[in-house]
Design a protein around this motif. Structure first.
Motif, short mmCIF file in Angstrom:
data_model
loop_
_atom_site.label_atom_id
_atom_site.label_comp_id
_atom_site.label_asym_id
_atom_site.label_seq_id
_atom_site.Cartn_x
_atom_site.Cartn_y
_atom_site.Cartn_z
N ARG A 353 2.89 -5.90 4.22
CA ARG A 353 3.47 -5.48 2.94
C ARG A 353 3.16 -4.03 2.60
O ARG A 353 3.81 -3.42 1.77
N LEU A 354 2.11 -3.45 3.26
CA LEU A 354 1.76 -2.06 3.02
C LEU A 354 2.51 -1.11 3.95
O LEU A 354 2.43 0.10 3.79
N GLY A 355 3.21 -1.68 4.93
CA GLY A 355 3.91 -0.84 5.90
C GLY A 355 3.12 -0.57 7.15
O GLY A 355 3.52 0.24 7.99
N SER A 356 1.97 -1.25 7.31
CA SER A 356 1.11 -1.02 8.48
C SER A 356 1.62 -1.82 9.67
O SER A 356 1.95 -3.01 9.55
N ILE A 357 1.67 -1.18 10.84
CA ILE A 357 2.08 -1.84 12.08
C ILE A 357 0.86 -2.42 12.80
O ILE A 357 0.90 -3.54 13.33
N GLU A 358 -0.24 -1.65 12.82
CA GLU A 358 -1.45 -2.09 13.51
C GLU A 358 -1.93 -3.41 12.94
O GLU A 358 -2.03 -3.57 11.73
#
Length: 491
Positions: A353-358
């Motif tokens: 939801r934060l846009g993090s891929i890792e």
């Protein structure tokens, strides 16, 4: 009408680290009492109210330079005696440190109001207060980077990298400057050249069998020594040497936030790659390969004797800026977890939801996951993958690490495949990871049969679960490191 420039201030900056108001005030008090003068005596000598001088001595008011000169004459000393950064005695140093701490964020956050440190307060009490304040700050630093904050920092950094097409000109310039300083003739960096860079920075290399297990290398800045494991010496120590030296070249200090820690790590790895694979030489080779429509990450790896991951990273640094090719990079743990990612070619990776891929699960139909099922580990694996956002081509390999196998892949949009070796592959896949049932949910029949009847032990890399950083050197046992340095320091 012309505007007159303001006159330069004759007051001293209150937050000057070298000479602050607390130190100046204590020096005035020490010199005054040493001469047997009361506060009233000094006030009369300089023509000021005793209350005003009391505020100055307690560090609550900033004294102008002209007043300090008058005070110095009254105390029969030079102005330098008041401006010296060093306290007069250990007791004064304790008092200044405690009062400075009381004005800091730690005391304020605890709601402790500043109080006057009288001469009757024992030295041991002041030392204990400072020790407690230091421990509180250490604990706050350890807890400052939650997993959510770490993900936010990763997102912000990846956006910056995308904005710059993963190319940092200032780091390329630094690499060029260092290589020029050691008369590097161009082409691959040899081990001898890496040693020359160390010597240029004032470090000698020492290979030891007892390097702390939590470290890759340790730089003894005081004695100009760089320690590496004897195990590294048996292979290719260039990367370990250059990573250690890169932080010194870039002037890194102890990180004060996770953002800074992450940025330092990226800068260190980038500069190391730029030294191992100089921009000018690599770009020339890549442009020639593009003309022949034969770009290959393997060719870069072999030409510069680096790992596949280093070659893939370096290609993403240079592909868009110098070749006009948008690109994506992906590193995936054998568990399916994404550990590193970069893209500027509009590929649609899974995000939280934060846009993090890792930390997200890579689509099981994507090249980075499929390659684990390929028996041939000698040749690269190529695959076209159809997505809801177009078709992408990727080249991937599997490499071993201390935490298991990882796949490293580099990919481009279909239109740019024509420049690469391996474009004639027949391997194809379809990934719809934006759709829940593609890979995030099991088929309905399987889920109905097994949900509630299975409990796996997750194999996610531990680094993705850690609340980094913890302390000044995340993941490093500092006691072990300092004991090592103490034992190996020259007598």
């Amino acid at each position: 009408m012309a505007t007159r420039a303001p006159a330069p201030s004759t007051s001293l900056p209150i937050d000057d680290e070298e000479v602050d108001t607390l130190t100046i005030g204590r020096r005035i008090r020490q010199l005054r009492t040493a001469r047997g003068m009361t506060l009233d005596d000094l006030a009369q000598a300089v023509g000021r109210a005793p209350s005003q001088l009391s505020m100055i001595e307690n560090g609550h008011r900033e004294a102008k330079l002209t007043l300090l000169q008058t005070i110095a004459r009254a105390l029969e000393c030079k102005l330098d005696a008041l401006l010296d950064a060093e306290p007069l005695d250990p007791r004064t140093a304790l008092e200044v440190s405690v009062e400075r701490a009381m004005r800091g964020q730690t005391f304020q956050a605890l709601g402790i109001a500043p109080f006057r440190v009288g001469r009757s307060v024992p030295d041991e009490v002041l030392a204990a207060m400072l020790a407690l304040q230091g421990e509180i700050e250490r604990l706050r630093e350890e807890r400052s980077a939650t997993p959510e904050e770490a993900r936010r920092a990763n997102v912000a950094l990846r956006r910056l990298m995308r904005t710059q097409d993963n190319h940092f000109p200032e780091l390329e310039a630094e690499a060029s400057r260092v290589l020029s300083a050691v008369d590097h003739p161009g082409g691959p960096l040899t081990q001898r050249a890496a040693s020359d860079i160390a010597a240029h920075l004032g470090f000698s290399l020492h290979y030891v069998p007892d390097l702390p297990s939590s470290t890759r290398s340790i730089a003894d800045v005081k004695n100009g020594r760089l320690y590496l494991s004897t195990g590294v010496a048996k292979g290719d120590p260039r990367t370990a040497v250059l990573q250690a030296l890169s932080s010194r070249l870039l002037g890194h200090g102890e990180p004060t936030s996770y953002d800074e820690f992450l940025r330092q790590r990226v800068e260190t790895n980038y500069l190391t790659g730029a030294l191992l694979m100089p921009e000018g030489d690599v770009v020339t080779a890549l442009r020639e390969a593009k003309e022949r429509r034969a770009i290959s990450i393997e060719d870069l790896r072999d030409a510069y004797s680096v790992s596949y991951e280093t070659a893939a990273h370096r290609f993403t640094n240079l592909a868009t800026v110098h070749l006009g090719i948008p690109v994506h990079f992906l590193k995936v743990h054998e568990s399916g977890t994404i550990t590193k990612a970069y893209e500027n070619d509009d590929v649609n990776f899974p995000t939280d939801r934060l846009g993090s891929i890792e930390g997200q699960m890579c689509c099981r139909r994507w090249t980075s996951r499929v390659v684990f099922d390929v028996d041939d580990r000698f040749n690269p694996y190529y695959q076209y993958t159809d997505t809801g956002n177009g078709t992408y081509w990727c080249t991937a390999r599997v490499e071993q690490s201390s935490e298991g196998a990882h796949s490293v892949s580099v990919g481009v949009r279909f239109d740019d495949t024509k420049w690469f070796r391996g474009r004639d592959t027949a391997n194809r896949g379809v990934s719809r990871h934006a759709v829940e049932t593609c890979c995030r949910r099991a088929p309905v029949e399987l889920e109905a049969a097994w949900r509630g009847a299975a409990w796996p032990n997750v194999r996610t890399p531990r680094t993705l679960l850690a609340t980094l950083p913890t302390g000044a050197f995340p993941g490093v046992d500092t006691t072990e490191m300092y004991e090592f340095l103490e034992g190996h320091a020259p007598s």
